[in-house]
Motif scaffolding. Structure first.
Motif, PDB file in Angstrom:
ATOM      1  N   VAL A   1      -0.468   2.136   1.079  1.00 27.37           N
ATOM      2  CA  VAL A   1      -0.998   0.963   0.635  1.00 27.37           C
ATOM      3  C   VAL A   1      -1.814   1.288  -0.787  1.00 27.37           C
ATOM      4  O   VAL A   1      -2.757   2.478  -0.743  1.00 27.37           O
ATOM      5  CB  VAL A   1      -2.045   0.374   1.902  1.00 27.37           C
ATOM      6  CG1 VAL A   1      -2.870  -0.837   0.993  1.00 27.37           C
ATOM      7  CG2 VAL A   1      -1.402  -0.249   2.723  1.00 27.37           C
ATOM      8  N   GLY A   2      -1.785   0.440  -1.683  1.00 24.86           N
ATOM      9  CA  GLY A   2      -2.434   0.805  -2.842  1.00 24.86           C
ATOM     10  C   GLY A   2      -3.267  -0.361  -3.344  1.00 24.86           C
ATOM     11  O   GLY A   2      -2.845  -1.550  -2.849  1.00 24.86           O
TER      12      GLY A   2
ATOM     13  N   SER B   1      -7.065   2.809  -6.315  1.00 27.46           N
ATOM     14  CA  SER B   1      -6.749   3.610  -5.306  1.00 27.46           C
ATOM     15  C   SER B   1      -5.770   3.307  -4.216  1.00 27.46           C
ATOM     16  O   SER B   1      -5.049   2.198  -4.453  1.00 27.46           O
ATOM     17  CB  SER B   1      -8.156   3.520  -4.066  1.00 27.46           C
ATOM     18  OG  SER B   1      -8.331   4.456  -3.081  1.00 27.46           O
ATOM     19  N   SER B   2      -5.214   4.601  -3.224  1.00 28.63           N
ATOM     20  CA  SER B   2      -4.173   4.426  -2.711  1.00 28.63           C
ATOM     21  C   SER B   2      -4.441   5.300  -1.157  1.00 28.63           C
ATOM     22  O   SER B   2      -5.176   6.205  -1.541  1.00 28.63           O
ATOM     23  CB  SER B   2      -2.800   4.632  -3.435  1.00 28.63           C
ATOM     24  OG  SER B   2      -2.768   5.861  -3.882  1.00 28.63           O
ATOM     25  N   ILE B   3      -3.705   4.841  -0.403  1.00 28.60           N
ATOM     26  CA  ILE B   3      -3.681   5.824   0.767  1.00 28.60           C
ATOM     27  C   ILE B   3      -2.124   5.841   1.310  1.00 28.60           C
ATOM     28  O   ILE B   3      -1.494   4.911   1.466  1.00 28.60           O
ATOM     29  CB  ILE B   3      -4.940   5.308   1.915  1.00 28.60           C
ATOM     30  CG1 ILE B   3      -4.998   6.020   2.930  1.00 28.60           C
ATOM     31  CG2 ILE B   3      -4.309   3.663   2.193  1.00 28.60           C
ATOM     32  CD1 ILE B   3      -6.278   5.627   3.932  1.00 28.60           C
ATOM     33  N   SER B   4      -1.890   7.135   1.815  1.00 26.75           N
ATOM     34  CA  SER B   4      -0.579   7.278   2.163  1.00 26.75           C
ATOM     35  C   SER B   4      -0.597   6.741   3.800  1.00 26.75           C
ATOM     36  O   SER B   4      -1.548   6.643   4.375  1.00 26.75           O
ATOM     37  CB  SER B   4      -0.230   8.550   2.256  1.00 26.75           C
ATOM     38  OG  SER B   4      -1.129   9.491   3.056  1.00 26.75           O
ATOM     39  N   GLY B   5       0.611   6.756   4.417  1.00 27.10           N
ATOM     40  CA  GLY B   5       0.665   6.605   5.911  1.00 27.10           C
ATOM     41  C   GLY B   5      -0.116   7.543   6.534  1.00 27.10           C
ATOM     42  O   GLY B   5      -0.496   7.045   7.860  1.00 27.10           O
ATOM     43  N   SER B   6      -0.113   8.692   6.182  1.00 27.32           N
ATOM     44  CA  SER B   6      -0.889   9.884   7.035  1.00 27.32           C
ATOM     45  C   SER B   6      -2.424  10.063   6.582  1.00 27.32           C
ATOM     46  O   SER B   6      -3.090  10.798   7.216  1.00 27.32           O
ATOM     47  CB  SER B   6      -0.092  11.384   6.741  1.00 27.32           C
ATOM     48  OG  SER B   6      -0.117  11.439   5.540  1.00 27.32           O
ATOM     49  N   GLY B   7      -2.712   9.153   5.695  1.00 32.62           N
ATOM     50  CA  GLY B   7      -4.132   9.044   5.562  1.00 32.62           C
ATOM     51  C   GLY B   7      -4.363   9.930   4.193  1.00 32.62           C
ATOM     52  O   GLY B   7      -5.830   9.864   3.972  1.00 32.62           O
TER      53      GLY B   7
END
Length: 122
Positions: A34-35, A49-55
């Motif tokens: 998610v960004g 900002s963004s976050i990967s599936g693993s955090g």
């Protein structure tokens, strides 16, 4: 398909805080990044900002140490905690999702929310 709904925007004084939420539904059983992006009328969207599936988390330099992105996978929700807000942070903020790695580029995200307005008064 992933559907996204943002919430949490509003009007705040400079130095204040807001927490944006991005609730996902649909095909959330596969890992997704998610960004958060911001966009003013008539201007190109900008990465926040963004976050990967693993955090794993990523930030644009101007918000690093002021904003914190996090996710609650049980709730399928990603949060953007925005502290020490400045008038120049004012914009419409969009969350976006993709099945793949987190990215700085808006064009790599296939799913978008409707946006939420953030206004910071001086």
């Amino acid at each position: 398909q992933v559907q996204l709904v943002e919430s949490g925007g509003g009007l705040v004084q400079a130095g204040g805080s807001l927490r944006l939420s991005c609730a996902a539904s649909g095909r959330t059983d596969s890992p997704y990044a998610v960004g958060w992006f911001r966009q003013a009328p008539g201007k190109d969207g900008r990465f926040v900002s963004s976050i990967s599936g693993s955090g794993d988390t990523y930030y644009e330099d101007s918000v690093r140490f002021r904003f914190t992105i996090s996710r609650d996978n049980a709730m399928n929700t990603v949060y953007l905690q925005m502290n020490s807000l400045k008038p120049e942070d004012s914009d419409v903020y969009f969350c976006a999702a993709r099945h793949g790695d987190a990215s700085y580029y808006a064009s790599r995200y296939g799913y978008w929310g409707q946006g939420t307005q953030v206004t910071v008064s001086s």
